[in-house]
Write a protein that holds these residues in place. Structure first.
Motif, PDB file in Angstrom:
ATOM      1  N   PRO A 284      -8.798 -29.475  -2.668  1.00  0.00           N
ATOM      2  CA  PRO A 284      -8.462 -29.464  -4.089  1.00  0.00           C
ATOM      3  C   PRO A 284      -7.103 -30.115  -4.315  1.00  0.00           C
ATOM      4  O   PRO A 284      -6.252 -30.133  -3.436  1.00  0.00           O
TER       5      PRO A 284
ATOM      6  N   ILE B 162     -13.333 -32.673   6.099  1.00  0.00           N
ATOM      7  CA  ILE B 162     -12.660 -31.785   5.151  1.00  0.00           C
ATOM      8  C   ILE B 162     -11.669 -32.593   4.351  1.00  0.00           C
ATOM      9  O   ILE B 162     -10.462 -32.414   4.450  1.00  0.00           O
TER      10      ILE B 162
ATOM     11  N   LYS C 264     -15.589 -22.558   8.927  1.00  0.00           N
ATOM     12  CA  LYS C 264     -16.155 -22.686  10.270  1.00  0.00           C
ATOM     13  C   LYS C 264     -16.045 -24.114  10.794  1.00  0.00           C
ATOM     14  O   LYS C 264     -15.407 -24.345  11.798  1.00  0.00           O
ATOM     15  N   PRO C 265     -16.680 -25.060  10.132  1.00  0.00           N
ATOM     16  CA  PRO C 265     -16.640 -26.398  10.706  1.00  0.00           C
ATOM     17  C   PRO C 265     -15.309 -27.054  10.379  1.00  0.00           C
ATOM     18  O   PRO C 265     -14.837 -26.976   9.251  1.00  0.00           O
TER      19      PRO C 265
ATOM     20  N   VAL D 292     -10.251 -18.311  -4.613  1.00  0.00           N
ATOM     21  CA  VAL D 292      -9.547 -18.848  -3.451  1.00  0.00           C
ATOM     22  C   VAL D 292      -8.945 -17.754  -2.568  1.00  0.00           C
ATOM     23  O   VAL D 292      -8.773 -17.931  -1.371  1.00  0.00           O
TER      24      VAL D 292
ATOM     25  N   GLU E 236     -20.144 -23.015  -8.390  1.00  0.00           N
ATOM     26  CA  GLU E 236     -20.891 -22.916  -7.143  1.00  0.00           C
ATOM     27  C   GLU E 236     -22.303 -22.514  -7.516  1.00  0.00           C
ATOM     28  O   GLU E 236     -22.611 -21.356  -7.741  1.00  0.00           O
TER      29      GLU E 236
ATOM     30  N   ARG F 136      -9.578 -18.239   1.250  1.00  0.00           N
ATOM     31  CA  ARG F 136     -10.958 -18.683   1.445  1.00  0.00           C
ATOM     32  C   ARG F 136     -11.036 -20.130   1.026  1.00  0.00           C
ATOM     33  O   ARG F 136     -10.244 -20.601   0.214  1.00  0.00           O
ATOM     34  N   THR F 137     -11.981 -20.816   1.577  1.00  0.00           N
ATOM     35  CA  THR F 137     -12.109 -22.211   1.185  1.00  0.00           C
ATOM     36  C   THR F 137     -13.183 -22.321   0.133  1.00  0.00           C
ATOM     37  O   THR F 137     -14.367 -22.142   0.404  1.00  0.00           O
ATOM     38  N   THR F 138     -12.777 -22.573  -1.071  1.00  0.00           N
ATOM     39  CA  THR F 138     -13.714 -22.788  -2.167  1.00  0.00           C
ATOM     40  C   THR F 138     -12.993 -23.598  -3.220  1.00  0.00           C
ATOM     41  O   THR F 138     -11.763 -23.572  -3.310  1.00  0.00           O
ATOM     42  N   HIS F 139     -13.761 -24.318  -4.005  1.00  0.00           N
ATOM     43  CA  HIS F 139     -13.144 -25.117  -5.056  1.00  0.00           C
ATOM     44  C   HIS F 139     -12.842 -24.292  -6.289  1.00  0.00           C
ATOM     45  O   HIS F 139     -12.120 -24.739  -7.166  1.00  0.00           O
TER      46      HIS F 139
END
Lengths: 1111, 498
Positions: B398, B394, B388-389, B372, B447, B364-367
């Motif tokens: 990290p 981008i 998505k985008p 993750v 977040e 997953r894309t998360t900081h």
């Protein structure tokens, strides 16, 4: 329904600042000084993205500038992406806060080798700024709206006098290196720097080191930046949401689109020095760049008026004087009255002193052009209502009839151009716009921008989506929100939508919506504000393409232009002018009576009699419910009463509680007193009650000792009152102490201040009211004396005004005008007048423009065919001769427009169905054969169209078709068809078909309301009718006004919010209502205070749906 | 609870279908959603996207179901069935009984049904929809002589003509079929096209109308019946192998593969033994299917003997044409092949261990480091969630993260002298570590939208407070990933590079 409210707009610092600064000085306060600077060398932030990089920056330019000033920065730059859109606001704020602003922008290039690289550029002098504007204009003009395509080559060409800072891409490849080396060769290491920032990304040290190495390698100095995207870390959630809106995704999906932390805010100089402890030169470099740019400020933009309006060899002022006296000769053939002469000379002095002559000449030039084309126009605004403008023909309001304060719009304190808006016929405004482009060229004329900002509704929608709320919830919330009330969401409405106000997501929604409201979202074009300059406009401000073809727009909105003192002429469209011109033409043609705005007979008592009865359907400005109920109370008897009438039904006077005192005084129920002769001079015209903005200002001058300039600041403070509450109160003290010091009673002073406050931003200047009042008078005169021409002109200018064609025609018939139906043999596209026995009262022939779905080209083709061949009695022949599409004839058949041929609607519809256009693709081969054969039959017979006798034979042919087996249309069916096809019926009112049933239910007729004996005040009655108008004025605290119409007249309903909520569905969507309630009477004005609403099965249930609702 | 199905038509959300309750409030299909919502009370509305494909699929299923009344049944989108019952009424002792039975059965399935029996499809269609509501719910039967009269009073929409034609006729004053029948036939095509006459003739039985009946498609299945019961596993295995080959060939003709198989062993003494396996992707590779079937087959209780073996592909899916490799070049296998092998492994493990026990790690894309990855059942396929985008922005990737992340950050004590720089000493897991090198900080903030309180950015929430991460090396050369909570200045070790 509710008018579109002005979006909550963040006050342009200009408005507030001006009032602020000067007023502080004059209120004896010191201007705030920036906080003590920090020790050490200081710092200037050079990379700052404001919210004018739409959806990318999370702070207003003003906030950024204010924060930098508070932090004691030496200077701050605003470097938005490829735009100078926010720079004026930043400039004004920087002047206010006493901090240096670096004008700048951030460039990106389309060259592949410069991918990901940004260049921040800062002009160091006026010419370099001009080049930057030209560079941006170049990039914008060759790209579609909203984009800007530039190459490094372009930059190099325009780069003289600019300092540049390179912001490196994440990965620095060899191509980027060569680009940097190329730029270094061009700029030299003296004007070029490479930016370095520490954003807590994990490898800051390493990256800084590699940038330092690179700098050493290419011999370009490093400069410290923090690449700021918000002024304070608290804006991180807002930036994340903006990022999501930009990419249309939710926060959960956004992932690495978001920043990991909140470090990119303005940081104190000490902190920046600590972060760059290893590179002190990088901090010093920021100051060096700031110093080198200190030679330029937006204040150096000298605006110059266009010169071609002045003939060679004369000065603008000299030319204006010549034109003015020439005009005065025309206006006053019997000699200029001394009062006017004095006034003109007074105005000349001001105009000359402030060098506004060219401005007046520019306006005059536009008006002359319009007049040469026969386009009706009328100037508006105090400068427009000056004696000079009157004799120049910019306006037709005789300055003798009003008493306008010229200083309001031209004051010495405000070195800004006067304000003249010119209204043109709305259908022909485009001609004027194209004239301006043709005369001054795209380089020098462009439209003003309008910044579209977030307001409650759009804010809820976008933020809600980003937070991941379901689309339907967001839509419902957005729709139901009290969006004219600003951005606040209350817990009650949330619960109503099944959301828990204590849920953190909802908490975020509320907070973020509050923050985002007022953020610019995109740039659009102002309706008609034109900027014109002497030199190239693109050296003052970047110009971009508009969404509309052939339009160009500057990047600044009208507040920005005001702040920069740029000339702006508002070229606006006004439907009533179109209508009046068309009415004049009809009057000229049928009565042989040529009229103009200035020559309509003045002060006709018959006109005022009509107005006193509130008989004003169709009349400009005073046809709304509120205006109509005011007329019988105000009873206007002269032109000035109309000025008051226009101004009094406005939020300002209503909220300032001036309406009732004025009415009482007028009715003689309250003595008219003045505390002094000075005040009497100011308020005498309005019986001691201030109704206009100008009066508030004059009052401050004569009674509280303000200078005209101070009075102007008071006006600005009034405008900004809602946003900067404290300022107006400080003025309040000044007013009250000033008045009491001059011997006025305390109580009077306080009341005056309350009333002034009431104007807030909704006061109506007398000058605008006067211009409008003239149109009110002219349209009333036409309605009273030329009702047929007036009604026809109204119909020909639709859509405009409050009422639909049905009401206009009904009103005309009630005034004794004969109205004839649409007829293919007699109608033109427009409604026309047909002579009657009495030539003074012609009949109206409805035009084909009323027929739904009819095209103007087809209508004209039919008119032409009839003109050549004479009236016809055969539809098929008309089809052949005119060459119109069959579908247009079907529309006419539906509208029963063939009755003069002896063909009723049903028969016509049947016959027209059989007509086909030859090119029209048919359903299948079989029918095409039939059709072609049919055509072949007829074609040789007649190419042209039949004279009547030939038509008879054609009819014979048609008569061979067997008679229709269908039931004849009932009368209600005919009326239904009338409404569907023409939007009105000349037969019967639809409600009359339901009357029997209504009588049984003891439902009253609307006409009963006029008779106090039938419906005494306080009695409970029920009425029914079609909904004509639904209105929810923002000043009426949620009250909805509904007007019902039955076959006898109209009934005015007042629906209070609780009732509206209870019968929401009916009240909002019902087309035919039954309303019960209490009768309220006030003189001639009768309302029904509704207690119960229901729908009535529409007697006009459209044919279409009748067949659908079967199962 | 009012139910609305919503479709997006040219960027406007419009009601595609609604329940009776909503209809009573004035909602009707075609209305915008906003309008419908304004009509309904603001709570208790269930909104779902309309899925016409699903509607149609279930209508087809319903047509299959209708085979119990006649072998000729066809779906009539959007909401009807056409059944040719010629000759079938005898099995039900009369048309009336057949119709009542069909309506009752449909009612029992949860549908609101109305029905009619008439000489033509057109007239039955018209009557079922437009005749009296109550009567049609009980079932209306019209015979040929009465058909004309029965149709005459019905509205024009009952003719199955386009809306435009119906509207035009309505405008002309024709409201019923009878009135249209009264118009001269020859005048109709030029005015209303061929459609009107055609539909009229169809309803009156003057033009033929064919329907395309659905035929039940049985799942691919193969069977062997032994001459006598056997308990010999090798014989059964050989038989199953043969069946797999046959099934694979059968599937190949349909361009499909099995997603689930059922092997039925008919025992002489008892109920059959059923062995079910599932596959993560459609497959007709005999070797793979055998590898999946074999272990449960070996465990199967054969009792006193098996006399019949049936292999059925209970769920199938389409297999795209793939180039077949004739010669394996031994070395680098292609990506699709590798993916197929991974899928085979997933099948094998999932069928042995249970579908929930085999998971796939999804990125997953998360900081936030601990968010993750996440685990999902492998059988569900690898539709990895992607950001998505995509595009220019981008860039906020990290920084280098460790190869081993601890499930829970482990508290540590650290000595850091300079702010914003790595610690110089660390006490962790009871050991004192001298830090010899370090990199950082990388500041990661929570977040915020997941935080419990709705106002602080830096408040503690589900994902904790802001952290400053450092990559540090101790004297033994081990790289650790440590962080300091910015607010509390407590230190943790969160992972290491192995």
């Amino acid at each position: 329904m509710p008018e579109q409210p002005p979006g909550k707009r963040v006050a342009h610092p200009w408005e507030a600042a001006k009032a602020d600064d000067a007023s502080r000085a004059f209120l004896g306060e010191e201007c705030p000084r920036p906080r003590a600077r920090s020790h050490g060398p200081g710092y200037a932030e050079l990379a700052v993205t404001s919210n004018y990089t739409f959806l990318s920056g999370a702070s207003h330019p003003e906030e950024l500038v204010a924060e930098a000033a508070t932090l004691g920065h030496r200077a701050i730059a605003i470097t938005d992406d490829l735009t100078l859109g926010g720079i004026v606001r930043a400039h004004v704020a920087a002047k206010e806060r006493g901090i240096q602003l670096l004008v700048g922008t951030s460039l990106r290039f389309t060259d592949p080798e410069a991918a990901g690289m940004r260049m921040l550029v800062y002009p160091t002098d006026r010419t370099a700024y001009g080049r930057l504007c030209r560079l941006l204009t170049l990039g914008k003009r060759r790209a579609p709206k909203g984009a800007c395509h530039l190459t490094i080559h372009d930059l190099v060409e325009y780069a003289e006098g600019m300092l540049a800072v390179i912001v490196l891409p994440e990965e620095i490849g060899s191509e980027a290196m060569s680009v940097i080396a190329g730029l270094r060769d061009h700029f030299g290491n003296d004007r070029l720097s490479i930016a370095a920032s520490r954003s807590y990304a994990g490898d800051d040290e390493e990256r800084l080191r590699s940038i330092a190495d690179l700098c050493g390698h290419v011999r370009v100095p490093m400069v410290a930046v923090n690449d700021v995207v918000y002024h304070a870390p608290e804006r991180r959630p807002l930036l994340d949401v903006l990022t999501c809106i930009r990419h249309s995704c939710t926060l959960d999906q956004a992932g690495y689109l978001l920043l990991a932390n909140a470090e990119r805010h303005l940081k104190p100089a000490d902190e920046m020095t600590r972060l760059f402890a290893a590179y002190p030169r990088a901090i010093e470099r920021t100051l060096a760049i700031a110093d080198r740019c200190s030679g330029f400020s937006l204040d150096q933009l000298r605006y110059e008026y266009p010169e071609e309006v002045v003939p060679a060899g004369s000065t603008p002022m000299g030319h204006l004087v010549t034109l003015t006296w020439a005009g005065a000769q025309e206006r006053y053939p019997g000699g200029v009255p001394p009062k006017v002469r004095a006034q003109i000379e007074h105005e000349f002095r001001l105009i000359d002193e402030l060098r506004f002559a060219s401005y007046f000449l520019t306006v005059h030039d536009i008006v002359v052009f319009a007049r040469s084309r026969g386009i009706l126009c009328q100037g508006r605004g105090a400068a427009a209502n000056s004696a000079v403008c009157y004799v120049l023909g910019v306006t037709s309001v005789d300055p003798d009839r009003t008493n306008v304060l010229f200083e309001r719009f031209i004051s010495k304190e405000r070195n800004e151009p006067p304000d003249i808006d010119i209204d043109f016929e709305h259908e022909r405004r485009e001609e004027v716009i194209q004239y301006l482009y043709a005369k001054y060229g795209r380089e020098r004329a462009a439209l003003t921008a309008e910044i579209i900002s977030y307001r409650g509704r759009s804010a809820v929608r976008d933020v809600g989506k980003a937070l991941g709320l379901s689309l339907d919830t967001v839509d419902r919330l957005a729709k139901d929100m009290d969006w004219w009330g600003g951005g606040d969401i209350d817990g009650e409405s949330l619960r109503h939508h099944g959301l828990n106000p204590d849920d953190p997501t909802v908490g975020w929604l509320a907070r973020l919506v509050g923050e985002i409201v007022g953020f610019p979202r995109h740039r659009s074009q102002h309706v008609g504000g034109f900027v014109i300059s002497r030199g190239a406009l693109s050296e003052i401000v970047p110009i971009e393409n508009a969404a509309m073809d052939d339009r160009t727009v500057v990047e600044w909105d009208k507040d920005d232009l005001d702040a920069m003192g740029l000339l702006k002429v508002d070229v606006l469209g006004l439907g009533m002018l179109t209508c009046i011109r068309k009415a004049f033409e009809l009057v000229d043609r049928h009565h042989g009576h040529s009229l103009s705005l200035a020559t309509v007979p003045a002060e006709d008592p018959a006109v005022y009699d009509m107005l006193c009865k509130a008989d004003t359907i169709g009349v400009f400005q005073i046809e709304s419910r509120a205006q109509m109920s005011m007329l019988p109370r105000l009873r206007p008897r002269c032109f000035y009463d109309l000025v008051i009438e226009v101004a009094i039904v406005r939020p300002g006077p209503i909220q300032g509680k001036m309406v009732h005192p004025y009415l009482r005084r007028r009715a003689g129920e309250e003595p008219v007193t003045y505390p002094s002769a000075d005040v009497q001079a100011v308020l005498g015209r309005t019986l001691g009650v201030p109704l206009f903005q100008e009066q508030a200002m004059s009052l401050a001058i004569v009674a509280a000792g303000f200078t005209p300039g101070e009075a102007d600041q008071l006006r600005r403070a009034m405008a900004a009152w809602k946003r900067k509450g404290d300022l107006i109160y400080r003025f309040g003290e000044k007013i009250i102490t000033g008045m009491t010091a001059r011997g006025y009673p305390q109580e009077f002073a306080e009341r005056c201040f309350e009333q002034i406050k009431g104007f807030s931003s909704y006061g109506f200047p007398e000058s605008h009211a006067a211009s409008f009042a003239l149109l009110v008078y002219v349209s009333s005169w036409l309605k009273r004396h030329r009702p047929a021409a007036f009604a026809a002109a109204l119909l020909n200018s639709q859509p405009m005004g409050f009422y639909a064609p049905a009401q206009i025609i009904r009103d005309a018939r009630e005034h004794g005008v004969e109205v004839r139906p649409v007829d293919a043999n007699a109608s033109r596209w427009d409604c026309t007048l047909e002579p009657m026995l009495d030539p003074a009262s012609p009949a109206i022939r409805l035009g084909m423009r009323l027929v739904s779905g009819m095209s103007e080209a087809d209508a004209n083709a039919i008119v032409e065919a009839i003109r050549i061949h004479g009236p016809t009695r055969d539809v098929a022949a008309l089809h052949r001769a005119s060459g119109v599409r069959a579908v247009s004839l079907r529309r006419l058949a539906l509208a029963d427009a063939f009755s003069s041929m002896g063909i009723d609607r049903q028969r016509a519809m049947w016959e027209v169905r059989a007509l086909h256009d030859e090119q029209m693709p048919l359903f299948d081969g079989a029918t095409r054969d039939v059709d072609v054969r049919a055509n072949a039959d007829i074609a040789p017979q007649s190419v042209g169209m039949s004279a009547p006798d030939q038509a008879t034979t054609d009819r014979g042919h048609a008569d061979q078709a067997p008679p229709l087996a269908l039931p004849r249309f009932s009368e209600s069916r005919e009326v239904t068809h009338d409404y569907n096809a023409v939007g009105l019926s000349l037969r019967r009112h639809p409600l009359s078909f339901a009357r029997e049933g209504l009588d049984a239910k003891r439902v009253r007729r609307a006409s009963d309301l006029a008779d106090a004996s039938l419906t005494p005040a306080g009695s409970h009655i029920t009425v029914a009718g079609l909904v004509l108008v639904r209105q929810r004025p923002s000043t009426a605290s949620g009250i909805v006004f509904i007007t019902l119409e039955d076959e006898t007249g109209v009934a005015n309903l007042i629906v209070r919010p609780n009732i509206y909520e209870k019968y929401r569905r009916v009240a909002r969507h019902g087309t035919t209502l039954v309303a019960s309630g209490k009768v309220e009477r006030q003189g001639l004005v009768v309302h029904l205070l509704v207690t119960r609403l229901a729908t009535l099965a529409n007697p006009l249930a459209p044919v279409r749906t009748r067949s659908r609702d079967f199962h | 609870m009012a139910i609305l199905l919503v479709a997006t038509v040219s960027q406007r959300r419009a009601v595609a279908a609604c329940c009776d309750r909503a209809t009573r409030e004035g909602v009707s299909p075609g209305m915008t959603l906003a309008h419908a919502l304004a009509l309904l009370p603001s709570h208790g509305i269930h909104i779902e996207d309309h899925d016409p494909a699903r509607d149609h699929a279930s209508l087809v299923r319903l047509a299959m179901w209708a085979h119990r009344f006649s072998p000729v049944a066809a779906p009539d989108p959007p909401d009807g069935l056409l059944i040719d019952i010629t000759g079938c009424e005898r099995a039900f002792k009369g048309e009336g009984r057949l119709l009542r039975r069909a309506l009752a059965d449909a009612q029992w399935l949860g549908f609101t049904a109305r029905g009619a029996i008439a000489p033509t499809f057109g007239s039955a269609w018209a009557l079922a929809r437009f005749a009296d509501r109550i009567e049609t719910q009980r079932g209306v039967i019209i015979d040929a002589p009465r058909a004309r009269d029965a149709l005459a009073p019905l509205p024009l929409a009952a003719l199955r003509i386009s809306r435009e034609t119906a509207d035009t006729l309505c405008e002309l004053g024709a409201e019923t079929i009878g009135q249209v029948m009264g118009l001269p036939r020859s005048s109709l095509p030029a005015r209303f096209g061929a459609e009107l006459l055609h539909r009229l003739d169809q309803a009156l039985g003057e033009a033929m109308e064919r329907i395309e009946p659905v035929r039940p498609v049985p799942p691919p299945s193969v069977e062997r019946i032994f001459e006598g019961a056997t308990t010999r596993p090798d014989a059964i295995e050989a038989c199953v192998c043969q069946l797999i080959d046959e099934l694979a060939a059968l599937l190949a003709t349909r361009e499909s593969g099995a997603r689930a198989l059922t092997l039925e062993l008919g025992r002489v003494d008892s109920v059959p033994v059923e062995i079910c396996i599932a596959l993560s992707r459609p497959c007709r590779d005999a070797r793979h299917l055998w590898a999946l079937l074999r272990p449960p087959l070996e465990r199967a209780n054969l009792g006193y003997g098996i006399e019949r073996v049936t292999l059925t592909a209970t769920r199938i899916g389409r297999v795209r044409h793939a180039q077949v490799e004739r010669w394996r070049d031994g070395g680098a296998s292609s990506v699709p092949a590798a993916r197929a092998e991974a899928a085979a492994l997933v099948d094998l493990l999932s069928n042995r261990l249970g579908p929930d026990r085999v998971t796939r790690i999804e990125a997953r894309t998360t900081h936030i480091p601990e968010r993750v990855t996440r685990h999902r059942p492998a059988m569900h396929g690898d539709d990895t969630e992607r950001a998505k985008p995509a595009g220019e922005d981008i860039t906020h990737r990290p920084f280098c993260h460790p190869s081993m992340l601890f499930d829970r950050p482990e508290p540590a004590e650290a000595l850091a002298i300079v702010p914003d720089s790595p610690p110089s000493r660390l006490r962790w897991r009871g050991r004192e570590l001298a830090i010899t090198a370090g990199q950082g900080p990388e500041r990661i903030e929570p977040e915020w939208w997941l935080a419990r309180d709705g106002n602080g950015t830096r408040g503690s929430g589900v994902s904790g407070a802001a952290r400053d991460y450092y990559r540090v090396r101790d004297e033994s050369g081990v790289w650790l990933w440590v962080y300091r909570e910015v607010e509390t200045t407590r230190w943790f070790v969160h992972g290491m590079w192995a």
